[in-house]
Scaffold this active site. Structure first.
Site, PDB file in Angstrom:
ATOM      1  N   ASP A  51     -75.434 -55.244 -39.878  1.00 47.92           N
ATOM      2  CA  ASP A  51     -75.323 -55.800 -41.224  1.00 47.92           C
ATOM      3  C   ASP A  51     -75.761 -57.257 -41.231  1.00 47.92           C
ATOM      4  O   ASP A  51     -75.383 -58.037 -40.350  1.00 47.92           O
ATOM      5  CB  ASP A  51     -73.875 -55.709 -41.717  1.00 47.92           C
ATOM      6  CG  ASP A  51     -73.703 -56.385 -43.069  1.00 47.92           C
ATOM      7  OD1 ASP A  51     -74.181 -55.806 -44.068  1.00 47.92           O
ATOM      8  OD2 ASP A  51     -73.120 -57.482 -43.111  1.00 47.92           O
ATOM      9  N   TYR A  56     -76.946 -65.633 -44.761  1.00 45.94           N
ATOM     10  CA  TYR A  56     -76.627 -66.029 -43.399  1.00 45.94           C
ATOM     11  C   TYR A  56     -77.762 -66.878 -42.816  1.00 45.94           C
ATOM     12  O   TYR A  56     -78.809 -66.367 -42.426  1.00 45.94           O
ATOM     13  CB  TYR A  56     -76.386 -64.806 -42.522  1.00 45.94           C
ATOM     14  CG  TYR A  56     -75.279 -63.898 -43.014  1.00 45.94           C
ATOM     15  CD1 TYR A  56     -74.262 -64.363 -43.837  1.00 45.94           C
ATOM     16  CD2 TYR A  56     -75.253 -62.557 -42.652  1.00 45.94           C
ATOM     17  CE1 TYR A  56     -73.249 -63.523 -44.289  1.00 45.94           C
ATOM     18  CE2 TYR A  56     -74.247 -61.717 -43.090  1.00 45.94           C
ATOM     19  CZ  TYR A  56     -73.252 -62.203 -43.907  1.00 45.94           C
ATOM     20  OH  TYR A  56     -72.264 -61.368 -44.354  1.00 45.94           O
ATOM     21  N   LYS A  82     -77.891 -57.619 -48.208  1.00 44.94           N
ATOM     22  CA  LYS A  82     -77.116 -57.884 -49.419  1.00 44.94           C
ATOM     23  C   LYS A  82     -77.985 -58.459 -50.522  1.00 44.94           C
ATOM     24  O   LYS A  82     -79.067 -58.991 -50.276  1.00 44.94           O
ATOM     25  CB  LYS A  82     -75.956 -58.822 -49.079  1.00 44.94           C
ATOM     26  CG  LYS A  82     -75.044 -58.233 -47.991  1.00 44.94           C
ATOM     27  CD  LYS A  82     -73.848 -59.082 -47.716  1.00 44.94           C
ATOM     28  CE  LYS A  82     -73.008 -58.456 -46.619  1.00 44.94           C
ATOM     29  NZ  LYS A  82     -73.606 -58.628 -45.284  1.00 44.94           N
ATOM     30  N   GLY A 232     -63.918 -58.871 -40.923  1.00 47.32           N
ATOM     31  CA  GLY A 232     -62.852 -59.876 -40.887  1.00 47.32           C
ATOM     32  C   GLY A 232     -61.556 -59.358 -40.327  1.00 47.32           C
ATOM     33  O   GLY A 232     -60.476 -59.753 -40.780  1.00 47.32           O
ATOM     34  N   PHE A 234     -59.993 -60.022 -37.738  1.00 44.82           N
ATOM     35  CA  PHE A 234     -59.144 -61.048 -37.134  1.00 44.82           C
ATOM     36  C   PHE A 234     -58.658 -62.066 -38.164  1.00 44.82           C
ATOM     37  O   PHE A 234     -58.035 -63.072 -37.795  1.00 44.82           O
ATOM     38  CB  PHE A 234     -59.901 -61.768 -36.014  1.00 44.82           C
ATOM     39  CG  PHE A 234     -60.257 -60.885 -34.844  1.00 44.82           C
ATOM     40  CD1 PHE A 234     -59.370 -59.944 -34.354  1.00 44.82           C
ATOM     41  CD2 PHE A 234     -61.499 -61.002 -34.235  1.00 44.82           C
ATOM     42  CE1 PHE A 234     -59.691 -59.130 -33.276  1.00 44.82           C
ATOM     43  CE2 PHE A 234     -61.838 -60.206 -33.164  1.00 44.82           C
ATOM     44  CZ  PHE A 234     -60.939 -59.269 -32.670  1.00 44.82           C
ATOM     45  N   ASN A 235     -58.942 -61.836 -39.448  1.00 46.32           N
ATOM     46  CA  ASN A 235     -58.484 -62.736 -40.523  1.00 46.32           C
ATOM     47  C   ASN A 235     -58.820 -64.202 -40.222  1.00 46.32           C
ATOM     48  O   ASN A 235     -57.942 -65.065 -40.143  1.00 46.32           O
ATOM     49  CB  ASN A 235     -57.000 -62.569 -40.785  1.00 46.32           C
ATOM     50  CG  ASN A 235     -56.682 -61.334 -41.608  1.00 46.32           C
ATOM     51  OD1 ASN A 235     -55.920 -60.464 -41.183  1.00 46.32           O
ATOM     52  ND2 ASN A 235     -57.272 -61.221 -42.793  1.00 46.32           N
ATOM     53  N   SER A 236     -60.103 -64.450 -40.043  1.00 45.95           N
ATOM     54  CA  SER A 236     -60.637 -65.794 -39.746  1.00 45.95           C
ATOM     55  C   SER A 236     -60.227 -66.306 -38.370  1.00 45.95           C
ATOM     56  O   SER A 236     -60.278 -67.505 -38.117  1.00 45.95           O
ATOM     57  CB  SER A 236     -60.242 -66.806 -40.818  1.00 45.95           C
ATOM     58  OG  SER A 236     -60.751 -66.430 -42.070  1.00 45.95           O
ATOM     59  N   GLY A 237     -59.811 -65.408 -37.500  1.00 46.46           N
ATOM     60  CA  GLY A 237     -59.597 -65.775 -36.103  1.00 46.46           C
ATOM     61  C   GLY A 237     -58.191 -65.672 -35.585  1.00 46.46           C
ATOM     62  O   GLY A 237     -57.968 -65.504 -34.385  1.00 46.46           O
ATOM     63  N   ILE A 238     -57.185 -65.733 -36.458  1.00 50.31           N
ATOM     64  CA  ILE A 238     -55.808 -65.853 -35.974  1.00 50.31           C
ATOM     65  C   ILE A 238     -55.333 -64.610 -35.224  1.00 50.31           C
ATOM     66  O   ILE A 238     -54.502 -64.717 -34.306  1.00 50.31           O
ATOM     67  CB  ILE A 238     -54.857 -66.202 -37.136  1.00 50.31           C
ATOM     68  CG1 ILE A 238     -53.517 -66.670 -36.583  1.00 50.31           C
ATOM     69  CG2 ILE A 238     -54.703 -65.029 -38.116  1.00 50.31           C
ATOM     70  CD1 ILE A 238     -52.619 -67.319 -37.602  1.00 50.31           C
ATOM     71  N   LEU A 239     -55.855 -63.427 -35.566  1.00 55.57           N
ATOM     72  CA  LEU A 239     -55.438 -62.230 -34.846  1.00 55.57           C
ATOM     73  C   LEU A 239     -56.150 -62.089 -33.502  1.00 55.57           C
ATOM     74  O   LEU A 239     -55.802 -61.203 -32.710  1.00 55.57           O
ATOM     75  CB  LEU A 239     -55.669 -60.979 -35.697  1.00 55.57           C
ATOM     76  CG  LEU A 239     -54.792 -60.867 -36.947  1.00 55.57           C
ATOM     77  CD1 LEU A 239     -55.055 -59.557 -37.674  1.00 55.57           C
ATOM     78  CD2 LEU A 239     -53.304 -60.994 -36.606  1.00 55.57           C
TER      79      LEU A 239
END
Length: 339
Positions: A51, A56, A82, A232, A234-239
């Site tokens: 994708d 980008y 897109k 996403g 990891f929700n912007s990295g935290i996970l």
């Protein structure tokens, strides 16, 4: 790698897919050689669904993706890009700061109209250097990006004309499927109540932590035969990083409440002897509505590391332990959330 079908179409995609935002220099530079090594690592791992988007790197990621896929067997890969933004050239050194490092010298204008979508597709063919695009996503329509007032105009523009462009492209065989590529649930509901779409690339709203899509969107997708591609995770990295100082959630510094929830999730994962990233990656694929989980990086080593977290498959009994710690995104309000 196993595949799953997109909506009610005949198109199948690999259960893990590759998202190319980082190859356009998102937040940090990505030299061409590094981009190609990363794509090769994804291919070698079995990923065959890729994708990308004009946004980008303002065309850079599409150019690199096309160069890579052009050397691969055409029958083996699936490509999505897109529509919704049209790129226009600007003088060197005057590109606004959109968090892309060393992008191409273009700026972007939103256009969800019939003509805008048709023009966007033609421009993407040229940047990609390919004669095939399998899936088109309408990129970043919704209040999350535009705010309520502007999005009312863009949504009407899309429903009055843009959707017809996508339907014509699919009917002609130019594409095999179309849908939305967004970070929010409300606009998906708005569009699906007025039109049929094949798929939604949903970033950050159907994850181990954020279950915003569960209440209304997933039931509507089941009713209408619409698939999800989940990004996403990891929700912007935290996970992935865990509840460490400076960790981000939803593109912003994590709040104390989110940090506490993630710390508790880490304890659960640790009790089972796995890093939190493993259940985060595997969670979406437990629902048959999800056709693919999209991973994005600019490092070959990260591709390899993430792919290792899909095996072995975690037992179903682990996942209910995380449920009391989940959250739902608050109402959007009238202002854009991501500016």
């Amino acid at each position: 790698m196993k595949t799953r079908r997109i909506g009610r179409t005949d198109l199948a995609v690999t259960e893990v897919s590759f998202g190319a935002a980082a190859l356009g220099g998102l937040y940090r530079a990505c030299p061409r050689e590094q981009a190609m090594e990363t794509l090769e690592a994804a291919w070698d791992s079995g990923i065959r669904y890729f994708d990308v988007a004009p946004w980008y790197g303002l065309g850079l990621a599409e150019r690199r993706m096309g160069d890579f896929l052009r050397e691969k067997p055409e029958s083996e890969w699936v490509l999505s890009t897109k529509v919704g933004r049209l790129l226009r050239p600007v003088p060197t050194g005057t590109v606004p700061d959109y968090s892309y490092v060393d992008p191409l010298s273009f700026d972007a204008d939103y256009d969800y109209s019939y003509d805008g979508i048709m023009r966007s597709v033609e421009f993407s063919y040229a940047r990609l250097g390919l004669n095939r695009i399998d899936i088109l996503y309408v990129h970043d329509i919704g209040g999350y990006t535009h705010g309520a007032a502007k999005n009312a105009v863009y949504l009407r523009q899309f429903l009055d004309g843009g959707i017809k462009a996508l339907e014509e492209l699919k009917a002609s065989g130019a594409i095999k499927a179309f849908g939305l590529g967004v970070n929010e649930v409300p606009v998906c509901l708005d569009v699906m109540r007025n039109a049929d779409i094949d798929c939604i690339l949903m970033a950050g709203r159907y994850t181990l932590l954020d279950r915003s899509a569960v209440g209304e969107l997933l039931p509507l997708c089941r009713q209408k035969g619409t698939s999800l591609v989940v990004g996403g995770v990891f929700n912007s990295g935290i996970l992935a990083t865990g509840a460490v100082p400076g960790s981000n959630f939803d593109y912003m510094p994590a709040t104390p409440d989110v940090l506490a929830k993630v710390a508790a999730m880490e304890e659960i994962a640790g009790k089972h002897g796995v890093p939190l990233a493993a259940p985060a990656l595997q969670f979406p694929l437990r629902d048959p509505l999800v056709s693919s989980v999209l991973i994005g990086t600019a490092k070959a080593s990260s591709v390899i590391r993430n792919m290792e977290l899909f095996s072995p498959t975690l037992p179903d009994s682990i996942f209910p332990e995380f449920d009391p710690l989940t959250l739902v995104a608050p109402p959007l309000g009238d202002e854009a959330v991501r500016v």
